[in-house]
Each structure stands twice: as C-alpha cells, then as structure tokens.
Write an enzyme that holds these catalytic residues in place. Sequence first.
Site, mmCIF file in Angstrom:
data_model
loop_
_atom_site.group_PDB
_atom_site.id
_atom_site.type_symbol
_atom_site.label_atom_id
_atom_site.label_comp_id
_atom_site.label_asym_id
_atom_site.label_seq_id
_atom_site.Cartn_x
_atom_site.Cartn_y
_atom_site.Cartn_z
ATOM 1 N N LYS A 1 -11.259 2.283 -0.430
ATOM 2 C CA LYS A 1 -10.598 1.782 -1.638
ATOM 3 C C LYS A 1 -11.676 1.221 -2.570
ATOM 4 O O LYS A 1 -12.743 0.880 -2.092
ATOM 5 C CB LYS A 1 -9.600 0.669 -1.289
ATOM 6 C CG LYS A 1 -8.643 0.988 -0.152
ATOM 7 C CD LYS A 1 -7.466 1.795 -0.625
ATOM 8 C CE LYS A 1 -6.487 2.044 0.529
ATOM 9 N NZ LYS A 1 -5.489 3.056 0.211
ATOM 10 N N HIS B 1 -2.724 14.309 6.160
ATOM 11 C CA HIS B 1 -2.011 13.208 5.518
ATOM 12 C C HIS B 1 -0.635 13.698 5.089
ATOM 13 O O HIS B 1 -0.474 14.842 4.686
ATOM 14 C CB HIS B 1 -2.789 12.684 4.309
ATOM 15 C CG HIS B 1 -2.234 11.395 3.787
ATOM 16 N ND1 HIS B 1 -1.112 11.344 2.992
ATOM 17 C CD2 HIS B 1 -2.621 10.114 3.971
ATOM 18 C CE1 HIS B 1 -0.844 10.072 2.709
ATOM 19 N NE2 HIS B 1 -1.740 9.309 3.294
#
Length: 455
Positions: free
Chosen positions: A166, A285
């Site tokens: 992130k 994912h």
Amino acid sequence: SVGFKAGVKDYKLTYYTPDYETKDTDILAAFRVTPQPGVPPEEAGAAVAAESSTGTWTTVWTDGLTSLDRYKGRCYHIEPVAGEENQYIAYVAYPLDLFEEGSVTNMFTSIVGNVFGFKALRALRLEDLRIPTSYTKTFQGPPHGIQVERDKLNKYGRPLLGCTIKPKLGLSAKNYGRAVYECLRGGLDFTKDDENVNSQPFMRWRDRFLFCAEAIFKAQAETGEIKGHYLNATAGTCEEMMKRAVFARELGVPIVMHDYLTGGFTANTSLSHYCRDNGLLLHIHRAMHAVIDRQKNHGMHFRVLAKALRLSGGDHIHAGTVVGKLEGEREITLGFVDLLRDDFIEKDRSRGIYFTQDWVSLPGVLPVASGGIHVWHMPALTEIFGDDSVLQFGGGTLGHPWGNAPGAVANRVALEACVQARNEGRDLAREGNEIIREASKWSPELAAACEVWKE
C-alpha cells in the site's frame, strides 16, 4: 396430423423427475429458489432445470430430432429452506454430455448463463455444485498445488506470510520495489501487487516487474530464504496478460498473480496452463466476487466460485478471514477452505457443503486470509486456517510505526510464536493473547505492533 403437439406446456411435466437416480457422471447443482407468488416450487425447480439445459419456452419441432431423455437437466429433489418463507433448495442433475471438456467457461454458461433472469422466479442462487470425477479429469487444475509449492519454497510446518503493498495506487516503480524489499527482508515470504495494480500511467508493468525482481533477489541473498512477490499479470487482453507472464518467467521470479473473475475463466485457464509448463506459481485474487456472492438469496455462493477456480487453476486464492474487516461466517468459510485444500470432502450442510466432493488427486489450492488482520489475530488465524494457508497483512505490516521491515518482523515473530505454542500443545483459542504478549517481551518490533493495534 402434425408430428408433435405445438404450444406452451408446463416445465414440470418434462423436467421435474423426483424418482430419478443420479448418475456418478452427472453434474449436480443445488439452487436456492424463491418463486414468484403463485408459482409452485416444482414448476420453479423444473424451469431452472429446463432453461439451463435443453428447454425453451415452447415445444419446437426439432425436439423430435434428438433424445431429450439423454440430454435434459432434471430437477430430482426439492426441499423447503428451514426458517425462510417461500425459499426452496432445488437439486438439479445435468448429464455430462451437456458440457465441453476442460472449460469452466462453458460449465457456467450452461448452468448459470440464462436462467437467473427468469420471470417465474423472484430470486435464484446457486449454492453448490458436485463436479463428477469424469469431468474433473478433463481439467489440469492448479499449476502446482500445495505440496509442490512447499518444496519449491522450502517452507514447511507453518502458514506462509504475505503483505499487500500500500498505498495501492500512486507509488513509482522504484519506491514500490523499495517497499517490497523492506517487507521481504523483515521476514515475510511474499508481498503482493494489489488487485487494481495492472499497468497505469504512474507505474507501467514492466518497470514494476524489474524493480520487484531486484527486491526479491536482494532480500533472498540477505535472508537465505526463498522470497516471492505476486506480480499481477492481469491485463486488458489475453495476449497482453501472457506477455506479462512470459516476462516474469524471464526475470526468474517464482510467482505471478491474476484477478480471475474480472479477467475471466478463459484467460485464467490459459494463464494456469502456462504457469504449469513454465514453473511459475499462480496467485489468484477474487476481485468482483461480492457482486456475485454477497446476496443471500440471489447469485452464486463463493464456494462455487472456489470450486471453479480449483478446476481452472490457481495455487493461492483469497478466501476471507473469519476475523478482520470482511464478512465471513466461520463454519461456512472453513467449508470452502477445505473444498480448496482437501482431496475428499464429505457432504455437511452445517458447513454449507451440499454434496460429497471427490477431487481425485487434483492438486489443492492454498487459501489466503487477507483483509483488516493484524498481530493480535495471529493465534486465531493459525488455529482456524492451519498450516496450509497464506496469511496476508497489508496495513498490518505497513502500518507499523517503525516502518515496513519492523512490521514484517512483528508478524513473523508472532507467527513463529503461535506455531511453536501450538506444537507444544497449548490452546491458541484460549491462550492466544498471552502467547503474543510473551513473545513481545523479546521482540521490540512486536511490542510496538501490539501497542498500535489493541487486542
């Protein structure tokens, strides 16, 4: 006189067959059906069977040119859902010949392609599928599977640790690689591209791949452990996706990643085949899954999407956490976690498993727990998911007050403490917090993490 009787007739005359004995080769589906007021459940169930197999809304003369009995889907059992008004579970059996071999795409087009917009139904949800051995054998399944992955990575007897980098959008490639290196050096096994990191103006894919590869090799050299970063190969076209996977292989990295629902099953299966042929692990994912599986009465349960992924191929897949920020009920989650990992799973309605499923040695998939978890969750995660899992701490690593590497250290220390305690026979559910507290006495990094995220 005409050779057939024209006109609209009730589906249940042809497609509701309560005395049908299911075959070992049938694909079985469990649908949660909510009929419109006034529509009997048998008609609703039969309508689902018809529309997802050979039926159409009226009798057609070409029906005479084929054997409906051989090719039609059959609704063979209906039961009311306990505690719900006007909801039924309709069980449908599909003959194997209705499906193309080795194509998850075709399986879904047939079973859930058309019938969900059906007028006679208020809502429809596919709860589970039984994939017969004869169909499973037409799929390659995961590129490598759990055992091969452990052997490649030389990591045994514990869950693997990951971290999503992130801020997910906005870093330059070099700073991104830097963040990767810090996490891996600190003790994580993997770092991860966020699902929406593909190839944007601020960071093109090739630059990211290069800097991440550099980070991996540097961290490996320093720690003596094998490291990986899930390089997201998802792209706008299959050709572009394959180009990225090929480049990853040329760099010599161990693992790539794909968003299998937004990318699509056709793309995913192609990538999976490439990964097996070229020794790449494949991390999956599930972006977009909640669009499909969030509603309790309409759509598809995630366990169906998980089964489909095991057929299509992937070595890791995100499976919720049971703890953190995303919803998931414990028993139900554990049900589909076992469907991903184990070879044989017994029918167990309390865990949401409607059919006994035999995977006949198709490799297993590692479930990934990710989303809002931190060091205090470690004992629970270790206990719930067991060794064959990947625990991913994004903010739980990068949010550490001292930076990424100490954040990684904190997670690794917490994990090793939990695994050791478990192996000594301690009860993680009861003594979890105590175990973390003890470990934090000799790890300042863990102590700092414990301060930030209060239990």
